[in-house]
Design a protein around this motif. Sequence first.
Motif, PDB file in Angstrom:
ATOM      1  N   MET A 121       0.230   4.856  -1.238  1.00  0.00           N
ATOM      2  CA  MET A 121      -0.457   4.781  -2.515  1.00  0.00           C
ATOM      3  C   MET A 121      -1.963   4.687  -2.279  1.00  0.00           C
ATOM      4  N   VAL A 122      -2.337   3.915  -1.255  1.00  0.00           N
ATOM      5  CA  VAL A 122      -3.733   3.725  -0.885  1.00  0.00           C
ATOM      6  C   VAL A 122      -3.753   3.269   0.566  1.00  0.00           C
ATOM      7  N   ASP A 123      -4.853   3.480   1.264  1.00  0.00           N
ATOM      8  CA  ASP A 123      -4.959   3.072   2.665  1.00  0.00           C
ATOM      9  C   ASP A 123      -6.191   2.183   2.819  1.00  0.00           C
ATOM     10  N   THR A 133       1.771  -1.284  -7.131  1.00  0.00           N
ATOM     11  CA  THR A 133       3.108  -0.693  -7.102  1.00  0.00           C
ATOM     12  C   THR A 133       3.907  -1.053  -8.343  1.00  0.00           C
ATOM     13  N   ALA A 134       3.468  -2.074  -9.084  1.00  0.00           N
ATOM     14  CA  ALA A 134       4.161  -2.518 -10.292  1.00  0.00           C
ATOM     15  C   ALA A 134       3.218  -2.422 -11.485  1.00  0.00           C
ATOM     16  N   GLU A 190       0.801  -1.227   0.000  1.00  0.00           N
ATOM     17  CA  GLU A 190       0.000   0.000   0.000  1.00  0.00           C
ATOM     18  C   GLU A 190       0.832   1.275   0.000  1.00  0.00           C
ATOM     19  N   TYR A 191       2.157   1.149   0.094  1.00  0.00           N
ATOM     20  CA  TYR A 191       3.055   2.302   0.044  1.00  0.00           C
ATOM     21  C   TYR A 191       3.793   2.329  -1.290  1.00  0.00           C
ATOM     22  N   ALA A 198       7.532  -4.884   8.850  1.00  0.00           N
ATOM     23  CA  ALA A 198       8.263  -4.319   7.719  1.00  0.00           C
ATOM     24  C   ALA A 198       7.526  -4.543   6.404  1.00  0.00           C
ATOM     25  N   GLU A 199       6.760  -5.645   6.312  1.00  0.00           N
ATOM     26  CA  GLU A 199       6.000  -5.947   5.097  1.00  0.00           C
ATOM     27  C   GLU A 199       4.553  -5.467   5.189  1.00  0.00           C
ATOM     28  N   ASP A 200       4.216  -4.749   6.266  1.00  0.00           N
ATOM     29  CA  ASP A 200       2.891  -4.147   6.435  1.00  0.00           C
ATOM     30  C   ASP A 200       1.779  -5.194   6.359  1.00  0.00           C
TER      31      ASP A 200
END
Length: 608
Positions: A203-205, A478-479, A178-179, A239-241
């Motif tokens: 990017m989105v929440d 993200t990709a 999401e980041y 770290a990986e949310d």
Amino acid sequence: SGKARLVHREQTLFRTRPHWSRDGKRIVYSSHLGGQYSNLFVLPAAGGEPYKMTFGEYDSFHPRWSPDGESIAFVSNEEGLPELRLLGSWGGKLDRVRIRSRRWSRPMGRVAVRVLDPGGRPTAARVYPRASDGKSYTPAGAYERLSSLNERLFHTTGEFTAEVPPGAYSIDVVKGFEYEPAHAGASVEAGQTANIVVRLARMVDLKAKGWYSGSNHVHMNYGGNLHNTPENLFFMHAAEDADVICHQIANKDNRILDYQHYVAGRRVHPLSTPERIMHTGQEYRPPFYGHISLFDLSDHLISPFTTGYEGTAIESLYPSNTDVFRRAREQGGIGGYVHPWAERDPLEGDLAIARGFPVDLALGSFQYLELWSTAGRGALIVWHHALNSGFKVPVTGGEDSISNLHRTRLVGATRGYFFLAPGKLSWENFRDALVAGRGFVTNGPLLEFTANGKLPGSEIRLPAQGGTVHLEGALHSTAPLDSLRVVADGESVEEVPLSGDRRTASFRKDLPFRHSGWVTLEAEALRPRWPVEDSRPMAATNAVYIYVGDEPIRSAASAEYFVRWIDKLIPMADSHPGWRTERERAHVLTQFREARAVFARRRDEAKR
């Protein structure tokens, strides 16, 4: 004689690494004999009984004799990271060889890095470092990994320092799905410290909207060089949310790994917080039927963790996965098949990993399917046939991370996102949403999808003459991707246009239904795309089920697909050499035939 002869036989992994003493009389090697951890053993070179030299709830491995035979050097992971130790071959003296300083062959500088969240606070994240010579220079105390994309990386708490050569230094920072990935760098001078601040942007929440994510399939210790802990699992998932950690105890060879972390009746680990929870379950790993995961085991783990184990007393294919699922249900457990199929249609080969899936689909034995550990269309083929046959099959994702290995799938690399409502994270809510199919599976792309305003997993009832269903959806990734498509009854019915950077999309569409069926939203790229740590980005929502009048969802072709599957499975099982009794064989084959009859009836219903 000049001929090799066997001096010792036992089951083990690559860790054995035997080493002959200088006098040729003894062999030192590493073994997990009698336990889950590797320890050092000494064996007469001519053969005999091994003698144990090290003890502890951690691994000792890679032993080497000193030239005089008085000492044994080896690697231990007692404190987490591997470190060198020296053991007296007699007397019991054990020394830790600690790295107190590093003296480089050339001048070096330093970097001091801070990774900040949108509020300006240090935040855990995944870091890809690159120094001026192209190497990574992972900070002391961090566990370097080699990713699925062959990139070197580590996880940081949000602040770290590292010694690096002078010149250009850069890092890429990733935090979940999401980041936006962030890039930063600096010019490093010898003897100086370069300060770098990386600011992450959302990017989105989805969590703010009530969506929570977690991997269905994480292993803590499984033969790697790192001695992993629950604390480290929580750190890596932060770290990986990822919000939910589904930790699975499993067997490897003849040992059970991390069994001590199962506590009867405990829903979540004591380290759990309102922001992140861990539930401990089990992976049951029979090589013939396919691996399954089991959660909510309120009383005990299911033993012996596998069947069909060649050369052992549990070589029989009894009990079946059906029996194991049912035994788990007796104590309130849920279960499903895991890492089932890759790219090919399994019916074209030997039915791949999850051979028993159609049997348990027909008999209603499981509650979910782990659609992907790694991306692949094979799982979609089978899942679509199951939906076409009228079965509701909720799907989730789990990357099967063996998280103490140097090279492995990252925790949370494939996961399920499920809607719980804002602030409602709990194991019970997450489990219920998973079983209801109220979400999507992804290794990166994020999907939002409704039909007549209803979430995935829902039912829509139309009159007998049919009607139109209003679909809405959105994509954030993200990709860059190659396609976003609406899939109904296994066929793509709408290709959704992607944005210029191919990372976002949104759509609205009215889709007519004249017969009962289902609809999903699916996204993919055709090749690897960083930062998605997989063979390629893929995502799929659970199905929305559309019922026209009283008509059930049926497909003669899909039901026949599973009839053919079981017709192939029965002789494979019947000819297996491990059966102990004819009663066992008859019990399992009866289950197979009962399942075949279910598909045959559904095939005939579809033809009427």
